[in-house]
Design an enzyme around this catalytic site. Structure first.
Site, PDB file in Angstrom:
ATOM      1  N   HIS A  32      -1.402   0.457 -11.306  1.00 46.49           N
ATOM      2  CA  HIS A  32      -2.266   0.846 -10.197  1.00 46.49           C
ATOM      3  C   HIS A  32      -3.490  -0.048 -10.199  1.00 46.49           C
ATOM      4  O   HIS A  32      -3.951  -0.497 -11.255  1.00 46.49           O
ATOM      5  CB  HIS A  32      -2.679   2.322 -10.332  1.00 46.49           C
ATOM      6  CG  HIS A  32      -3.288   2.894  -9.086  1.00 46.49           C
ATOM      7  ND1 HIS A  32      -4.618   2.724  -8.768  1.00 46.49           N
ATOM      8  CD2 HIS A  32      -2.744   3.636  -8.085  1.00 46.49           C
ATOM      9  CE1 HIS A  32      -4.866   3.331  -7.626  1.00 46.49           C
ATOM     10  NE2 HIS A  32      -3.764   3.890  -7.194  1.00 46.49           N
ATOM     11  N   ASP A  79       3.282   7.614  -7.219  1.00 48.81           N
ATOM     12  CA  ASP A  79       4.552   7.350  -6.540  1.00 48.81           C
ATOM     13  C   ASP A  79       5.754   7.527  -7.464  1.00 48.81           C
ATOM     14  O   ASP A  79       6.862   7.771  -6.993  1.00 48.81           O
ATOM     15  CB  ASP A  79       4.558   5.924  -5.982  1.00 48.81           C
ATOM     16  CG  ASP A  79       3.489   5.712  -4.943  1.00 48.81           C
ATOM     17  OD1 ASP A  79       3.433   6.502  -3.993  1.00 48.81           O
ATOM     18  OD2 ASP A  79       2.695   4.763  -5.080  1.00 48.81           O
ATOM     19  N   HIS A 129       0.850  -1.202   0.000  1.00 48.49           N
ATOM     20  CA  HIS A 129       0.000   0.000   0.000  1.00 48.49           C
ATOM     21  C   HIS A 129       0.879   1.244   0.000  1.00 48.49           C
ATOM     22  O   HIS A 129       1.031   1.915  -1.003  1.00 48.49           O
ATOM     23  CB  HIS A 129      -0.934  -0.032   1.207  1.00 48.49           C
ATOM     24  CG  HIS A 129      -1.944   1.077   1.235  1.00 48.49           C
ATOM     25  ND1 HIS A 129      -2.217   1.885   0.150  1.00 48.49           N
ATOM     26  CD2 HIS A 129      -2.766   1.515   2.227  1.00 48.49           C
ATOM     27  CE1 HIS A 129      -3.165   2.761   0.472  1.00 48.49           C
ATOM     28  NE2 HIS A 129      -3.508   2.563   1.730  1.00 48.49           N
TER      29      HIS A 129
END
Length: 382
Positions: free
Chosen positions: A264, A319, A224
């Protein structure tokens, strides 16, 4: 029964929410009807938290009062600071230190006797958590460096104040605005694992401290939180090698390594948050070291244009660019996930209180696959 099994609750609707919505095919994220682009470019983190918690963007007076209420709650008890110092001395992980800090906050809660269904009190408690998390995190990092914590600055917003408490120096406008945007981009994202964890805890009518602590725990898992740290470590590995980023990625994929920051669970196209952080990374590169921006854009170009990953539904996520942005801001790599948590407090609190307005204990079932009709044997005969 097996046909009804949804591993990981994939595609299962468990609640209604007005907080955020994701269109994974279009690459669209909205908070209460506002696109993430508009909010990140035009609002502050405090405005966005107000929006998530109160359902509308604040006017100037509402924002001033809300900001003041957060600023008044920034200081943490000396006992919390002492615990952060002990954990730093013990070389504890930052996310574990944050988990402890949030849990400790409740010991000094002025409304500790409020009833669980007093959502107004829970909202005020959530505000105190959001205000104190940056202070505790910055103090922990200062203690790790053998330095004393820096008191919160009364005139700085939450984002700029965190950078100030972390370094002791007021950030310039670019750094402050960049970090504020990063917090906005991470404030909420539907029923992700940590938000759902917070909601499950909240559905028992446990207090908001328990719910946020649970969110921190869920976010600490590498599946996560933590991907931006993985991205930065890969970028550093590439920088230290003698290979062109394209060649490094080619070699890594041939060895079976996964390139972090791509793919994702929801988005099939480029994460809209990644687009915004890419712009900020470019701005930071113009005034500092451009190599991190150059490496990330080279990797993205190679994997998207030459390898066609986007056509396969594998595109850069938030990210992929947040890691290098944080690094350019001078933030330690292992503080990236705690910063994620610092931002996501806004979403956790918002979702818990929204769910509790029409609460039903979350209690799913599991499909039993164990043996049947076992014969019990007394212990003396086993």
């Amino acid at each position: 029964m097996a046909d009804d099994l949804k591993k990981g609750l994939e595609g299962v609707l468990v609640a209604e929410s007005e907080l955020s919505s994701i269109d994974g095919d279009e690459g669209r994220l909205i908070y209460r009807g506002y696109t993430i682009d508009d909010l990140a470019r035009g609002a502050s983190y405090e405005e966005v938290v107000y929006l998530l918690w109160h359902g509308h963007l604040p006017n100037e007076d509402e924002l001033a009062a809300f900001t003041e209420s957060i600023n008044e709650e920034r200081r943490v008890h000396d006992d919390v600071l002492a615990t952060m110092e002990r954990l730093a001395d013990a070389d504890e992980q930052p996310m574990a230190a944050l988990r402890t800090a949030v849990s400790m906050f409740s010991a000094y809660e002025p409304e500790v006797d409020a009833e669980p269904d007093d959502l107004g009190a829970s909202l005020r408690k959530g505000r105190r958590i959001a205000a104190k998390v940056p202070t505790a995190l910055a103090a922990f990092e200062r203690y790790r460096l053998g330095e004393e914590p820096v008191d919160p600055h009364p005139d700085l917003g939450l984002a700029a104040n965190f950078l100030y408490m972390l370094t002791g120096d007021e950030p310039d406008d670019v750094a402050a605005e960049t970090f504020d945007q990063a917090l906005i981009l991470h404030a909420d994202h539907g029923l992700n694992a940590s938000t759902f964890t917070s909601m499950v805890i909240g559905s028992t009518m446990a207090d908001i401290y328990s719910a946020v602590t649970g969110g921190v725990c869920a976010l600490s898992g590498p599946l996560h939180g933590g991907a931006n740290q993985d991205v930065m470590e890969v970028l550093m590995e590439i920088d230290e090698s003698d290979l062109d980023p394209r060649d490094w990625v080619e070699q890594a994929t041939e060895e079976g390594r996964r390139i972090p920051g791509f793919g994702h669970r929801v988005y099939n196209v480029k994460d809209p948050r990644a687009k915004i952080l890419q712009e900020r990374s470019e701005e930071l590169a113009e005034t500092g070291d451009s190599k991190w921006y150059d490496i990330t854009t080279t990797i993205e170009g190679y994997l998207t244009d030459e390898k066609g990953l986007v056509e396969k539904g594998i595109a850069p996520n938030v990210d992929f660019y947040s890691g290098s942005v944080y690094y350019q801001l001078g933030i330690p790599i292992d503080m990236y996930t705690p910063i994620f948590a610092m931002s996501r407090v806004g979403g956790w609190v918002g979702h818990v209180l929204e769910y509790q307005e029409d609460n039903r204990l979350i209690r799913p079932r599991a499909q039993y696959t164990g043996p049947e009709d076992q014969e019990f044997v007394p212990i003396e005969d086993r």
